[in-house]
Structure formats: structure tokens, C-alpha cells
Enzyme design. Structure first.
Site, PDB file in Angstrom:
ATOM      1  N   ASP A  32     -11.027   2.463   4.465  1.00  0.00           N
ATOM      2  CA  ASP A  32     -11.308   1.036   4.284  1.00  0.00           C
ATOM      3  C   ASP A  32     -12.821   0.791   4.242  1.00  0.00           C
ATOM      4  O   ASP A  32     -13.262  -0.289   3.873  1.00  0.00           O
ATOM      5  CB  ASP A  32     -10.699   0.232   5.454  1.00  0.00           C
TER       6      ASP A  32
ATOM      7  N   LYS B 295       0.843  -1.200   0.000  1.00  0.00           N
ATOM      8  CA  LYS B 295       0.000   0.000   0.000  1.00  0.00           C
ATOM      9  C   LYS B 295       0.877   1.248   0.000  1.00  0.00           C
ATOM     10  O   LYS B 295       0.584   2.219  -0.691  1.00  0.00           O
ATOM     11  CB  LYS B 295      -0.942  -0.036   1.217  1.00  0.00           C
TER      12      LYS B 295
ATOM     13  N   GLN C 260      -4.698  -2.182   9.663  1.00  0.00           N
ATOM     14  CA  GLN C 260      -4.513  -3.454   8.965  1.00  0.00           C
ATOM     15  C   GLN C 260      -5.100  -4.604   9.787  1.00  0.00           C
ATOM     16  O   GLN C 260      -4.736  -4.803  10.943  1.00  0.00           O
ATOM     17  CB  GLN C 260      -3.015  -3.682   8.695  1.00  0.00           C
TER      18      GLN C 260
END
Ligand code: NDP
Length: 297
Positions: free
Chosen positions: A121, A54, A98
Site C-alpha cells: 500500500d 482485491k 484495510q
């Protein structure tokens, strides 16, 4: 009939280039760039790999990124405290925690601390709630499901009024993509491990989404001729002829399904590359929210 192969790699590359171009134009205009923070707790190698990818993708797109790292034994308060600091940081537009987190942490509570406007997200309970409710728009759509919708559109799939069958009901893939399909007026069936007649249900589908995590479970003779097949599964299967001793396959038996479907995503090179492209896209959206707050848009 041989299906059209939906080239996720090429589509993702195009989307990423478009984002890079827009970031460059906004930087020239305002002297500001989008910022993404990827929070990693612990040293899980797969998570480390995803966070690095990322970061690299941000760099290529001209997006500033930072990778705050907390130790495996970080407390709930420490993780939530870090997220709160990032909420207040004006250079950060997107915050991504994450997953999976170490087991002692309450991930739902941590995701709930992320500012709604920085939830790139799309996993904040309010964003998910808005996605699944009728007529409410989330500020962000989770990246993998968002990427799947782009692939369907690129394949020319007619979503309105279609019979869509989603196999899998996880919070990160199955449930949100079912919501997105329903919001586009498909008639959606969600299947899972207790579904009685999975082959019969899949056979009705104009659009099949496979998000199961079982190698090649969906066979070619389950596919309605001409259907659009979106395969999210990423499974390792032993392959002594491969350099690493394994290869990646999807949840759909590709070689069979490609003979019947109208369009199909390969694995690898289908849905996979879209996830990061959509993360960059969500970060750009979050940057636009910042520019609006600053009165620049
Ligand atoms: P989960 O394990 O969270 O969910 C799997 C779903 O499949 C569950 O709803 C489960 O049902 C259902 N299922 C399991 N076995 C069967 C069966 N025999 N028949 C019918 N349904 C079944 O997986 P995820 O959604 O997280 O991931 C699915 C796949 O997608 C994985 O291969 C993963 O690696 C991949 N993935 C790829 C991404 C990408 O390309 N960027 C991103 C995320 C995931 P039940 O609810 O009843 O248990």
C-alpha cells in the site's frame, strides 16, 4: 475545444492483463506465484467490499490471496501480532491493512510494523518519507497516486516543468501525488480548505489534481484551456432517475471542464479502476523482491 477523455477502465484492464501475463511467465519459470494478504479488522461494509474486490482481482491475475479477519474489538497487540506473522510468511509478498481501522487502534503504529519489502500500500512511514524526500526512492508508491501518474502519462501530459495544482492534502492521495509530481520536476502547489484563492490558483495549472471529496466543486471556468485534469473524487449525489437513487460524481464539474481541458478523467471510470491495478503491480514488485532474496533474479 473538447477534452480527450482518459479511459481509466481500459488502461487499468490493459495493466492488469500485462501483470497476469508476467505472473504466468514467472510461475512457469520458477513454480512460484505472488501472494497478497489483506487484513480486515471488523465488519465495515465498505471495507469488506474493497477486500473482496482485491481478492477477485488477485484471482484473475493469478496472484494467491488470503484475507485474514480480526474482530472489531481486536487489540493493538493482536493486530500487530498478525502483521508480524505475515511478515514471516514466505508465501506472502504483500501485506495490506484495510483502512480505516476501528478507532481504538493506532493505525500509524500498525502500518509501521509491516515489513518495508511487503508494504504494497506504500503507507509505511519510511516509504512515505522516502517519497517526499528529494532523491530517495520508496520501495512502493501508494496505489491511487501511482495510478494517477500512469493516467497523466497515458494522456501525454508534459509533467516536467509544468505548473501542477493539487487540491487536497490527505496522506493517502494529496500529499503523495504532490511528491510524485515534484519528483517528476513539476512545480507543485498544494491547496486545502484554508487556501485563499482556490479558483485563481487552479487557473494557473497545466495539471489539476482534485482530491477533495466535494461534488463538482471545481468549475469549468477555473480550468486553464488545455490543462490535464485528474479527478480522484468519488461523491454520491441524489438522482431519482438512477436505479439506486444516486449517482457518482467527481470533485470536478465534468460537463463544464470537458469543454475547456485538454484531457480529463471521468468519474466513474477514471482514477478509480487504477487503484487495484496498481496494488497488483506493487504485489508483483514485492514478488520480485522475494525472487531476488531467493537468488532467482
Ligand atoms: P480527505 O477528506 O482526507 O481530504 C480532503 C482534502 O480536501 C483535505 O486536504 C481538505 O483540506 C481538502 N478540502 C476540503 N474542503 C475543501 C475546500 N472547500 N477547499 C479546498 N480544499 C478542501 O479525502 P481523501 O484525500 O481521502 O479523498 C478525496 C476524494 O478522493 C474523496 O472523494 C475520496 O472518496 C476519493 N478517493 C478515491 C480513491 C480512488 O479512486 N481509488 C482513493 C482515495 C480517495 P484540509 O486538509 O484543510 O482539511
Amino acid at each position: 475545444m473538447t477534452a480527450k477523455i482518459i479511459d481509466g477502465k481500459a488502461i487499468a484492464a490493459r495493466v492488469r492483463q500485462e501483470i497476469a501475463d508476467e505472473v504466468a511467465a514467472l510461475k512457469a519459470k520458477h513454480g512460484l506465484v505472488p501472494g497478497l494478504a489483506t487484513v480486515l479488522v471488523g465488519e465495515d461494509p465498505a471495507s469488506q467490499f474493497y477486500v473482496r474486490s482485491k481478492g477477485r482481482a488477485c484471482e484473475k491475475a493469478g496472484i494467491y490471496s488470503t484475507k485474514p479477519l480480526l474482530p472489531e474489538n481486536a487489540s493493538q497487540e493482536e493486530v500487530e501480532g498478525l502483521v508480524r506473522e505475515l511478515n514471516e510468511d514466505p508465501s506472502i509478498d504483500g501485506i495490506l491493512v484495510q483502512l480505516p481501522l476501528p478507532r481504538h487502534l493506532d493505525d500509524e503504529a500498525i502500518l509501521g510494523v509491516i515489513s518495508l519489502h511487503k508494504d504494497v500500500d506504500g503507507f509505511h512511514p519510511i516509504n512515505i518519507g522516502r517519497l517526499v524526500m528529494k532523491g530517495r526512492d520508496p520501495l512502493f508508491v501508494p496505489c491511487t497516486p501511482a495510478g494517477m501518474m500512469v493516467l497523466m502519462d497515458e494522456a501525454g501530459a508534459e509533467i516536467e516543468g509544468a505548473e501542477a495544482v493539487v487540491v487536497g492534502r490527505s496522506n493517502i492521495v494529496g500529499i503523495p501525488v504532490a511528491g510524485l509530481l515534484r519528483n517528476r520536476n513539476a512545480t507543485v502547489t498544494i491547496c486545502h480548505s484554508r487556501t485563499r484563492d482556490l479558483p485563481g490558483t487552479v487557473r494557473r495549472a497545466d495539471i489539476v489534481v482534485a482530491a477533495i471529496g466535494r461534488p463538482q466543486m471545481i468549475r469549468g471556468d477555473w480550468i486553464k484551456p488545455g490543462a490535464t485534469v485528474i479527478d480522484v473524487g468519488i461523491n454520491r449525489v441524489d438522482d431519482p432517475t438512477a436505479k439506486r437513487g444516486y449517482r457518482l460524481v467527481g470533485d470536478v464539474a465534468f460537463d463544464e471542464a470537458v469543454e475547456v481541458a485538454g484531457a480529463i478523467t471521468p468519474v466513474p471510470g477514471g482514477v478509480g479502476p487504477m487503484t487495484i491495478a496498481m496494488l497488483l503491480n506493487n504485489t508483483l514488485t514485492a514478488f520480485h523482491y522475494r525472487l531476488q532474496r531467493l537468488g532467482l533474479e
